[in-house]
Design a protein around this motif. Sequence first.
Motif, mmCIF file in Angstrom:
data_model
loop_
_atom_site.group_PDB
_atom_site.id
_atom_site.type_symbol
_atom_site.label_atom_id
_atom_site.label_comp_id
_atom_site.label_asym_id
_atom_site.label_seq_id
_atom_site.Cartn_x
_atom_site.Cartn_y
_atom_site.Cartn_z
ATOM 1 N N TYR A 190 0.593 -0.900 -0.208
ATOM 2 C CA TYR A 190 0.243 0.301 -0.161
ATOM 3 C C TYR A 190 1.159 1.175 -0.001
ATOM 4 O O TYR A 190 1.608 1.340 0.976
ATOM 5 C CB TYR A 190 -1.304 -0.068 1.334
ATOM 6 C CG TYR A 190 -2.082 0.754 1.208
ATOM 7 C CD1 TYR A 190 -2.780 0.714 0.527
ATOM 8 C CD2 TYR A 190 -1.609 2.268 1.080
ATOM 9 C CE1 TYR A 190 -4.359 1.026 0.585
ATOM 10 C CE2 TYR A 190 -2.532 3.216 1.734
ATOM 11 C CZ TYR A 190 -4.242 2.938 0.722
ATOM 12 O OH TYR A 190 -4.685 3.558 1.019
ATOM 13 N N ARG A 194 -2.571 -0.499 -4.414
ATOM 14 C CA ARG A 194 -3.533 0.423 -3.822
ATOM 15 C C ARG A 194 -2.664 1.458 -3.031
ATOM 16 O O ARG A 194 -1.373 0.717 -2.337
ATOM 17 C CB ARG A 194 -4.218 0.428 -3.057
ATOM 18 C CG ARG A 194 -5.584 -0.434 -3.165
ATOM 19 C CD ARG A 194 -6.778 -1.271 -2.222
ATOM 20 N NE ARG A 194 -7.207 0.024 -2.307
ATOM 21 C CZ ARG A 194 -8.627 -0.009 -2.742
ATOM 22 N NH1 ARG A 194 -8.908 -0.887 -3.542
ATOM 23 N NH2 ARG A 194 -9.390 1.521 -2.534
ATOM 24 N N GLY A 234 -7.127 4.721 -3.981
ATOM 25 C CA GLY A 234 -7.862 3.054 -4.757
ATOM 26 C C GLY A 234 -6.526 2.404 -5.306
ATOM 27 O O GLY A 234 -4.967 2.897 -5.216
ATOM 28 N N THR A 235 -6.760 1.921 -6.509
ATOM 29 C CA THR A 235 -5.408 1.661 -7.275
ATOM 30 C C THR A 235 -5.517 2.312 -8.118
ATOM 31 O O THR A 235 -5.957 3.292 -8.532
ATOM 32 C CB THR A 235 -6.450 0.373 -8.261
ATOM 33 O OG1 THR A 235 -7.272 0.912 -8.965
ATOM 34 C CG2 THR A 235 -6.960 -0.928 -7.296
#
Length: 295
Positions: free
Chosen positions: A35, A206, A219-220
């Motif tokens: 992340y 993400r 988000g991605t």
Amino acid sequence: MANSTGLVIEDLAKTYGNGVRALDGVSLEVAPGMYGLLGPNGAGKSTLMRTLATLQEPDRGRLFLDGEDVLAAPDHLRQRLGYLPQQIGAYAGVPARDLLDRFAWLKGRHRRSERRDEVENLLEKVNLREVAHRPASTFSGGMLRRFGIALALIGSPRLLIVDEPTAGLDPAERNQFHRVLADTASNTVVLLSTHIVEDVENLCDRLAILANGRLLAEGTPAALALPYQGVLWEASFERDEPVPKEALRVLPRPGGRRVICHAEQAPDDRFVARPPRLEDVYYLALENARREAAA
Ligand SMILES: Nc1ncnc2c1ncn2[C@@H]1O[C@H](COP(=O)(O)OP(=O)(O)OP(=O)(O)O)[C@@H](O)[C@H]1O
């Protein structure tokens, strides 16, 4: 939310004694995997990371790791946490292998054979086995970062926090570092804070963009770029040519400039469509936030 697997951050806020609001109600859910946390200087990234690492307390908010309330039982989290800060101490004089062994003991690995296996596996993983008899204070910048990740991985953490890891690393060291992180992320929440947008684009499932202590986007990489399909344009300009008012970014190039615009239509016929990159999304999110703050 509190029952989710992974990390849940709920409404985290922190204002320092000097009045700087470093975190202003940040909420996030982070599943195991890589992340990314992006944000300009002073966005609040390190404050968020230090709070997650239980090195400082928030004024407000809650944190859960695999459904467990972190702030209610910080010692329990510390057993499942790996933290690689921007700077790591090298403990002059202590051989790197011995230092890892001591940290493993602190993480509760009290059986010598278990500790030795873990230390040797980690040294192998970060490619430092051959030099582990040397104190880390004699390591190069890249070796020191790899040693830092070995320290952070002791005890197979469930949450690995990595703050600005690749600053000053050459490309080969950076790749090696990324490979170790990517391997780790298969069953760990790896939170990677960096200014290098390309690293997040290449490595992270993400990401979140943070500025002024607030979450601007989450988000991605692909989902964040989607709204900007068909509205970005680029063209090369001579050094002194005037740049259109729609210019989002002006990048220096040998002998001139590369101009990227955000507009429904191409500003003029010099411009060609540009597929949105995460870097564009990042600048657009910051620009939108700046406009909202100014309005
Ligand atoms: N101990 C502190 N006391 C007072 N203000 C602080 C303290 N630590 C950070 N700040 C301020 O809080 C804000 C957020 O800082 P933080 O270090 O979390 O940002 P960052 O996103 O990690 O920045 P950078 O990318 O420059 O490391 C900044 O305005 C910073 O000056």
